[in-house]
Design a protein around this motif. Sequence first.
Motif, PDB file in Angstrom:
ATOM      1  N   LYS A  15       0.833  -1.116   0.101  1.00 38.65           N
ATOM      2  CA  LYS A  15      -0.092  -0.131   0.009  1.00 38.65           C
ATOM      3  C   LYS A  15       0.854   1.321  -0.044  1.00 38.65           C
ATOM      4  O   LYS A  15       0.500   2.248  -0.674  1.00 38.65           O
ATOM      5  CB  LYS A  15      -0.817   0.029   1.287  1.00 38.65           C
ATOM      6  CG  LYS A  15      -1.981  -1.175   1.138  1.00 38.65           C
ATOM      7  CD  LYS A  15      -3.187  -1.237   0.118  1.00 38.65           C
ATOM      8  CE  LYS A  15      -4.008  -1.788   0.243  1.00 38.65           C
ATOM      9  NZ  LYS A  15      -4.997  -1.913   1.382  1.00 38.65           N
ATOM     10  N   ALA A  16       1.857   1.276   0.734  1.00 37.32           N
ATOM     11  CA  ALA A  16       2.754   2.542   0.693  1.00 37.32           C
ATOM     12  C   ALA A  16       3.605   2.541  -0.607  1.00 37.32           C
ATOM     13  O   ALA A  16       3.777   3.769  -1.183  1.00 37.32           O
ATOM     14  CB  ALA A  16       3.748   2.124   1.790  1.00 37.32           C
ATOM     15  N   ALA A  17       3.811   1.384  -1.069  1.00 40.00           N
ATOM     16  CA  ALA A  17       4.614   1.553  -2.396  1.00 40.00           C
ATOM     17  C   ALA A  17       3.516   2.076  -3.494  1.00 40.00           C
ATOM     18  O   ALA A  17       3.881   2.603  -4.090  1.00 40.00           O
ATOM     19  CB  ALA A  17       5.015   0.080  -2.759  1.00 40.00           C
ATOM     20  N   LEU A  18       2.307   1.540  -3.468  1.00 35.62           N
ATOM     21  CA  LEU A  18       1.081   1.979  -4.300  1.00 35.62           C
ATOM     22  C   LEU A  18       1.057   3.617  -4.363  1.00 35.62           C
ATOM     23  O   LEU A  18       1.059   4.329  -5.103  1.00 35.62           O
ATOM     24  CB  LEU A  18      -0.083   1.452  -4.090  1.00 35.62           C
ATOM     25  CG  LEU A  18      -1.305   2.203  -5.092  1.00 35.62           C
ATOM     26  CD1 LEU A  18      -0.994   1.902  -6.458  1.00 35.62           C
ATOM     27  CD2 LEU A  18      -2.665   1.404  -4.449  1.00 35.62           C
ATOM     28  N   ARG A  19       0.725   4.292  -2.914  1.00 30.69           N
ATOM     29  CA  ARG A  19       0.998   5.581  -2.746  1.00 30.69           C
ATOM     30  C   ARG A  19       2.273   6.339  -3.387  1.00 30.69           C
ATOM     31  O   ARG A  19       1.952   7.168  -4.031  1.00 30.69           O
ATOM     32  CB  ARG A  19       0.955   5.756  -1.074  1.00 30.69           C
ATOM     33  CG  ARG A  19       1.010   7.012  -1.008  1.00 30.69           C
ATOM     34  CD  ARG A  19       1.222   7.345   0.580  1.00 30.69           C
ATOM     35  NE  ARG A  19       2.545   6.913   0.670  1.00 30.69           N
ATOM     36  CZ  ARG A  19       3.243   6.690   2.197  1.00 30.69           C
ATOM     37  NH1 ARG A  19       2.646   7.015   3.316  1.00 30.69           N
ATOM     38  NH2 ARG A  19       4.335   6.262   2.033  1.00 30.69           N
ATOM     39  N   ASN A  20       3.441   5.603  -3.101  1.00 26.99           N
ATOM     40  CA  ASN A  20       4.693   6.277  -3.699  1.00 26.99           C
ATOM     41  C   ASN A  20       4.625   6.236  -5.320  1.00 26.99           C
ATOM     42  O   ASN A  20       5.179   7.275  -5.855  1.00 26.99           O
ATOM     43  CB  ASN A  20       5.990   5.727  -3.033  1.00 26.99           C
ATOM     44  CG  ASN A  20       5.892   6.088  -1.575  1.00 26.99           C
ATOM     45  OD1 ASN A  20       5.341   7.018  -1.138  1.00 26.99           O
ATOM     46  ND2 ASN A  20       6.739   5.513  -0.974  1.00 26.99           N
ATOM     47  N   LEU A  21       4.238   5.204  -5.846  1.00 29.97           N
ATOM     48  CA  LEU A  21       4.071   5.338  -7.231  1.00 29.97           C
ATOM     49  C   LEU A  21       3.209   6.312  -7.761  1.00 29.97           C
ATOM     50  O   LEU A  21       3.730   7.165  -8.711  1.00 29.97           O
ATOM     51  CB  LEU A  21       3.762   3.893  -7.763  1.00 29.97           C
ATOM     52  CG  LEU A  21       4.455   2.555  -7.642  1.00 29.97           C
ATOM     53  CD1 LEU A  21       3.624   1.267  -7.772  1.00 29.97           C
ATOM     54  CD2 LEU A  21       5.786   2.743  -8.568  1.00 29.97           C
ATOM     55  N   ILE A  69       3.435   7.394 -11.697  1.00 28.78           N
ATOM     56  CA  ILE A  69       3.746   6.048 -12.356  1.00 28.78           C
ATOM     57  C   ILE A  69       2.104   5.420 -11.926  1.00 28.78           C
ATOM     58  O   ILE A  69       1.779   5.230 -10.840  1.00 28.78           O
ATOM     59  CB  ILE A  69       4.843   5.356 -11.861  1.00 28.78           C
ATOM     60  CG1 ILE A  69       5.931   6.034 -12.340  1.00 28.78           C
ATOM     61  CG2 ILE A  69       4.800   3.976 -12.485  1.00 28.78           C
ATOM     62  CD1 ILE A  69       7.154   5.634 -11.406  1.00 28.78           C
ATOM     63  N   LYS A  70       1.516   4.988 -12.968  1.00 34.78           N
ATOM     64  CA  LYS A  70       0.346   4.253 -12.574  1.00 34.78           C
ATOM     65  C   LYS A  70       0.641   2.779 -11.927  1.00 34.78           C
ATOM     66  O   LYS A  70       1.666   2.245 -12.548  1.00 34.78           O
ATOM     67  CB  LYS A  70      -0.479   4.011 -14.310  1.00 34.78           C
ATOM     68  CG  LYS A  70      -1.053   5.014 -15.057  1.00 34.78           C
ATOM     69  CD  LYS A  70      -1.681   4.402 -16.103  1.00 34.78           C
ATOM     70  CE  LYS A  70      -2.238   5.547 -17.028  1.00 34.78           C
ATOM     71  NZ  LYS A  70      -3.153   5.093 -18.274  1.00 34.78           N
ATOM     72  N   ILE A  82       9.543   1.078  -5.485  1.00 34.98           N
ATOM     73  CA  ILE A  82       8.948   0.203  -4.896  1.00 34.98           C
ATOM     74  C   ILE A  82      10.129  -0.680  -3.769  1.00 34.98           C
ATOM     75  O   ILE A  82       9.944  -0.840  -2.656  1.00 34.98           O
ATOM     76  CB  ILE A  82       8.256  -1.252  -5.559  1.00 34.98           C
ATOM     77  CG1 ILE A  82       7.328  -0.697  -6.432  1.00 34.98           C
ATOM     78  CG2 ILE A  82       8.040  -2.488  -4.568  1.00 34.98           C
ATOM     79  CD1 ILE A  82       6.703  -1.797  -7.339  1.00 34.98           C
ATOM     80  N   ALA A  83      11.369  -0.523  -4.359  1.00 35.83           N
ATOM     81  CA  ALA A  83      12.127  -1.031  -3.607  1.00 35.83           C
ATOM     82  C   ALA A  83      12.820   0.104  -2.462  1.00 35.83           C
ATOM     83  O   ALA A  83      12.807  -0.342  -1.243  1.00 35.83           O
ATOM     84  CB  ALA A  83      13.708  -1.423  -4.542  1.00 35.83           C
TER      85      ALA A  83
END
Length: 213
Positions: A118-124, A129-130, A194-195
């Motif tokens: 979820k945090a990665a989605l937010r940061n994308l 970035i879609k 993501i990383a």
Amino acid sequence: MILLTGFEPFAEDAINPSWLAVCRARDMLRAEGHSVEVVELPCVFGESGAALIDAMDRVAPEIVISVGLAGGRDRISLERVGINCDDARIPDNRGQRPVDEEVVPGGPAAYFSTLPIKAALRNLLIAGIKGEVSQSAGTYVCNHVFYALMHSLASRPGIRGGFVHVPYVPEQLGPGSQTPSMPLETTAEGIAVIARTALETSVDVKLSAGATH
């Protein structure tokens, strides 16, 4: 140490953007001072999971992000769950086509990603970035690797990992194609996001990213 994996080409494709993207993401992350290794996995049931586990034994990563192609999707998909099921619609690169077989005989039905998806989605999304949280990694070699990864990590405390699907790159599609794609540089930056998020986030955020079907 971050371990990124992509796949060799499969089916009719001459390239696999998952491998190209993790190599580019490695370069981005190394330029920032991170320790990163990449491994190209065979698109083969059984062999792919074994190659991944061998790589983990060799590099002793803190974070593992396995990446595969999901042709037809228009965004980076953070996979939520890998299931203990191989059910191939098409043969793998060794001609194998398992149907309703377990990835790990007698293993749990499923494992959830331990990445902060979820945090990665937010940061994308912040990076423009879609992205999405996906509720199914399918039942082909990508899911096989995802499940094998999480089954291995269940006995390796302190290591977090998960699976990400990426779209085609434009170069794979013919002129005028309506099939979605994403530029390689964008895909690679998404993997790097993501990383970075995984390194910086110990507890995932609460963010609605469910599905109704």
